[in-house]
Design a protein around this motif. Structure first.
Motif, PDB file in Angstrom:
ATOM      1  N   GLY A  12       0.827  -1.211   0.000  1.00 11.50           N
ATOM      2  CA  GLY A  12       0.000   0.000   0.000  1.00 11.50           C
ATOM      3  C   GLY A  12       0.855   1.253   0.000  1.00 11.50           C
ATOM      4  O   GLY A  12       0.553   2.224   0.704  1.00 11.50           O
ATOM      5  N   SER A  15      -0.011   5.379  -2.620  1.00  7.41           N
ATOM      6  CA  SER A  15      -0.913   6.508  -2.358  1.00  7.41           C
ATOM      7  C   SER A  15      -0.068   7.762  -2.072  1.00  7.41           C
ATOM      8  O   SER A  15       0.740   7.757  -1.134  1.00  7.41           O
ATOM      9  CB  SER A  15      -1.786   6.144  -1.158  1.00  7.41           C
ATOM     10  N   ILE A  19       0.685   6.797   4.294  1.00  8.61           N
ATOM     11  CA  ILE A  19       1.696   6.345   5.250  1.00  8.61           C
ATOM     12  C   ILE A  19       2.720   5.434   4.549  1.00  8.61           C
ATOM     13  O   ILE A  19       3.918   5.499   4.816  1.00  8.61           O
ATOM     14  CB  ILE A  19       1.003   5.593   6.413  1.00  8.61           C
ATOM     15  N   GLY A  20       2.224   4.596   3.627  1.00  7.10           N
ATOM     16  CA  GLY A  20       3.111   3.654   2.932  1.00  7.10           C
ATOM     17  C   GLY A  20       4.167   4.376   2.118  1.00  7.10           C
ATOM     18  O   GLY A  20       5.357   4.026   2.167  1.00  7.10           O
ATOM     19  N   ASP A  38       1.477  -2.166  -4.562  1.00  6.59           N
ATOM     20  CA  ASP A  38       0.143  -1.566  -4.506  1.00  6.59           C
ATOM     21  C   ASP A  38      -0.746  -2.250  -5.551  1.00  6.59           C
ATOM     22  O   ASP A  38      -0.273  -3.053  -6.365  1.00  6.59           O
ATOM     23  CB  ASP A  38       0.181  -0.050  -4.719  1.00  6.59           C
ATOM     24  N   LEU A  39      -2.030  -1.906  -5.510  1.00  8.10           N
ATOM     25  CA  LEU A  39      -3.006  -2.590  -6.365  1.00  8.10           C
ATOM     26  C   LEU A  39      -2.661  -2.468  -7.844  1.00  8.10           C
ATOM     27  O   LEU A  39      -2.688  -3.456  -8.574  1.00  8.10           O
ATOM     28  CB  LEU A  39      -4.399  -1.999  -6.119  1.00  8.10           C
ATOM     29  N   CYS A  60       0.223  -5.768  -6.843  1.00  8.14           N
ATOM     30  CA  CYS A  60      -0.149  -6.966  -6.070  1.00  8.14           C
ATOM     31  C   CYS A  60      -1.333  -6.626  -5.180  1.00  8.14           C
ATOM     32  O   CYS A  60      -1.301  -5.636  -4.448  1.00  8.14           O
ATOM     33  CB  CYS A  60       1.040  -7.419  -5.223  1.00  8.14           C
ATOM     34  N   ASN A  61      -2.370  -7.440  -5.279  1.00  2.00           N
ATOM     35  CA  ASN A  61      -3.508  -7.310  -4.368  1.00  2.00           C
ATOM     36  C   ASN A  61      -3.210  -8.225  -3.181  1.00  2.00           C
ATOM     37  O   ASN A  61      -3.122  -9.451  -3.347  1.00  2.00           O
ATOM     38  CB  ASN A  61      -4.786  -7.738  -5.090  1.00  2.00           C
ATOM     39  N   VAL A  62      -3.051  -7.651  -1.994  1.00  2.00           N
ATOM     40  CA  VAL A  62      -2.607  -8.461  -0.848  1.00  2.00           C
ATOM     41  C   VAL A  62      -3.647  -9.486  -0.388  1.00  2.00           C
ATOM     42  O   VAL A  62      -3.334 -10.354   0.421  1.00  2.00           O
ATOM     43  CB  VAL A  62      -2.161  -7.582   0.349  1.00  2.00           C
ATOM     44  N   THR A  63      -4.858  -9.402  -0.917  1.00  2.00           N
ATOM     45  CA  THR A  63      -5.862 -10.415  -0.556  1.00  2.00           C
ATOM     46  C   THR A  63      -5.728 -11.672  -1.425  1.00  2.00           C
ATOM     47  O   THR A  63      -6.449 -12.649  -1.213  1.00  2.00           O
ATOM     48  CB  THR A  63      -7.306  -9.867  -0.708  1.00  2.00           C
ATOM     49  N   ILE A  91      -7.825  -0.555   4.131  1.00  2.00           N
ATOM     50  CA  ILE A  91      -8.982   0.254   3.721  1.00  2.00           C
ATOM     51  C   ILE A  91      -9.908   0.392   4.927  1.00  2.00           C
ATOM     52  O   ILE A  91      -9.873  -0.413   5.853  1.00  2.00           O
ATOM     53  CB  ILE A  91      -9.764  -0.371   2.530  1.00  2.00           C
ATOM     54  N   ASN A 112      -7.283  -5.701   5.399  1.00  2.00           N
ATOM     55  CA  ASN A 112      -6.530  -5.373   6.609  1.00  2.00           C
ATOM     56  C   ASN A 112      -5.930  -6.599   7.301  1.00  2.00           C
ATOM     57  O   ASN A 112      -4.777  -6.550   7.746  1.00  2.00           O
ATOM     58  CB  ASN A 112      -7.425  -4.616   7.603  1.00  2.00           C
ATOM     59  N   SER A 139      -1.724  -1.536  12.477  1.00  2.00           N
ATOM     60  CA  SER A 139      -3.039  -1.649  13.109  1.00  2.00           C
ATOM     61  C   SER A 139      -3.614  -0.243  13.180  1.00  2.00           C
ATOM     62  O   SER A 139      -3.429   0.561  12.260  1.00  2.00           O
ATOM     63  CB  SER A 139      -2.894  -2.320  14.474  1.00  2.00           C
ATOM     64  N   TYR A 155     -13.797  -2.449  10.906  1.00  2.00           N
ATOM     65  CA  TYR A 155     -12.399  -1.992  10.784  1.00  2.00           C
ATOM     66  C   TYR A 155     -11.688  -2.181  12.129  1.00  2.00           C
ATOM     67  O   TYR A 155     -10.566  -2.689  12.177  1.00  2.00           O
ATOM     68  CB  TYR A 155     -12.404  -0.531  10.346  1.00  2.00           C
ATOM     69  N   THR A 190      -4.004  11.679   5.747  1.00  2.00           N
ATOM     70  CA  THR A 190      -3.760  11.029   4.451  1.00  2.00           C
ATOM     71  C   THR A 190      -5.078  11.058   3.686  1.00  2.00           C
ATOM     72  O   THR A 190      -6.052  11.652   4.157  1.00  2.00           O
ATOM     73  CB  THR A 190      -3.330   9.552   4.633  1.00  2.00           C
ATOM     74  N   ILE A 192      -7.023   8.511   3.237  1.00  2.00           N
ATOM     75  CA  ILE A 192      -7.909   7.413   3.647  1.00  2.00           C
ATOM     76  C   ILE A 192      -9.248   7.956   4.157  1.00  2.00           C
ATOM     77  O   ILE A 192     -10.275   7.289   4.083  1.00  2.00           O
ATOM     78  CB  ILE A 192      -7.232   6.488   4.696  1.00  2.00           C
TER      79      ILE A 192
END
Ligand code: NAD
Length: 249
Positions: A12, A15, A19-20, A38-39, A60-63, A91, A112, A139, A155, A190, A192
């Motif tokens: 991530g 953006s 933060i990333g 990132d996506l 890369c989609n981390v899911t 997200i 997350n 977190s 969340y 940010t 978000i």
């Protein structure tokens, strides 16, 4: 230079005000080769290019577990090792308990929490082989106080899950000299929050922050730098609050 020639993946991280990306910048400034995940491949590549030529951008989609494994393979192919992972992709959704649908729940928990597990699973074999590594999991204060300002209960639950997962991995992989720690940011400026943070809300929120301001992405980036570097070699399983005193417990 705290991270000369270390190889660190940051999820991530494309953006622009996130933060990333701030973390990627801080790590690169300390000599690391940063792998921006990132996506969208183009966004990740552009963000890596902003850092300079020593870095890599990967879509890369981390899911998606196989996408996480491919990102790790590409990293190992380019650099031969992985010293750190910042599980930052996340997200949020500002809804209340009774409004959370199944799809909302799945989306929030998937990015997350599942994403944190999948990326960690993907890097750990290389870290085990090296008998060294540092994983930082993002977190949120929302996990600790039961709701943030913009994050709904799902969340909070996902981010609390991240804390449990990180602590369990810290215990499991300590003998392999892999450290796993978490950061719980307060409200950080940010994208978000989208356009949901009105000037009035902002003033009200700041009243509850002893240090008298919202956080900057760089505040969290510096905490990541500390946890991923050798400054923190005897720390594992900890939760580091970066919240200006918003929650003191
Ligand atoms: P952001 O929206 O600016 O950045 C999030 C990044 O994650 C984006 O680049 C996005 O494309 C990426 N991403 C989303 N889903 C992804 C997926 N499936 N795979 C790969 N990448 C994905 O948000 P931010 O404020 O910089 O947040 C970064 C992290 O910090 C998140 O985990 C967030 O929950 C956490 N956090 C933020 C705050 C805050 O106030 N900003 C507070 C506490 C915790």
């Amino acid at each position: 230079m705290l991270l000369e020639n270390k190889v660190i993946m940051v999820t991530g991280a494309a953006s622009p005000r996130g933060i990333g990306k701030a973390t990627a910048k801080a790590l690169a400034a300390h000599g690391a080769h940063v792998v921006v995940i990132d996506l969208r491949k183009e966004d990740a590549e552009a963000a890596a290019e902003d850092l300079g030529r020593a870095h890599l951008g990967l879509g890369c989609n981390v899911t998606d577990k196989s996408a996480c494994v491919s990102a790790v393979d590409a990293t190992l192919e380019r650099y031969g090792r992985i010293d750190g992972l910042i599980n930052n992709a996340g997200i949020t959704q500002p809804v209340r308990t009774l409004e959370i649908g199944g799809k909302d729940f799945d989306a929030i928990v998937d990015v997350n929490l599942r994403g944190t597990l999948y990326m960690s699973q993907a890097v750990i074999p290389a870290m085990k082989a090296q008998t060294s590594g540092s994983i930082v999991c993002m977190s949120s204060v929302s996990a600790q106080r039961g709701g943030g300002i913009f994050g709904g209960p799902h969340y909070s639950a996902a981010k609390a899950g991240v804390l449990g997962l990180a602590k369990a991995m810290a215990r499991e992989f300590g003998p392999d000299h892999i450290r796993v720690n978490s950061i719980t940011p307060g409200l950080i400026q940010t994208d978000i929050t989208g356009d949901k943070l009105t000037p009035d809300m902002r003033t009200e929120i700041i009243k509850g922050i002893p240090l008298g301001r919202l956080g900057d992405a760089a505040d969290v980036a510096n905490a990541c730098l500390f946890l991923v570097s050798d400054l923190s070699t005897y720390l594992t399983g900890i939760t580091l609050d970066v919240n200006g005193g918003m929650l003191i417990h």
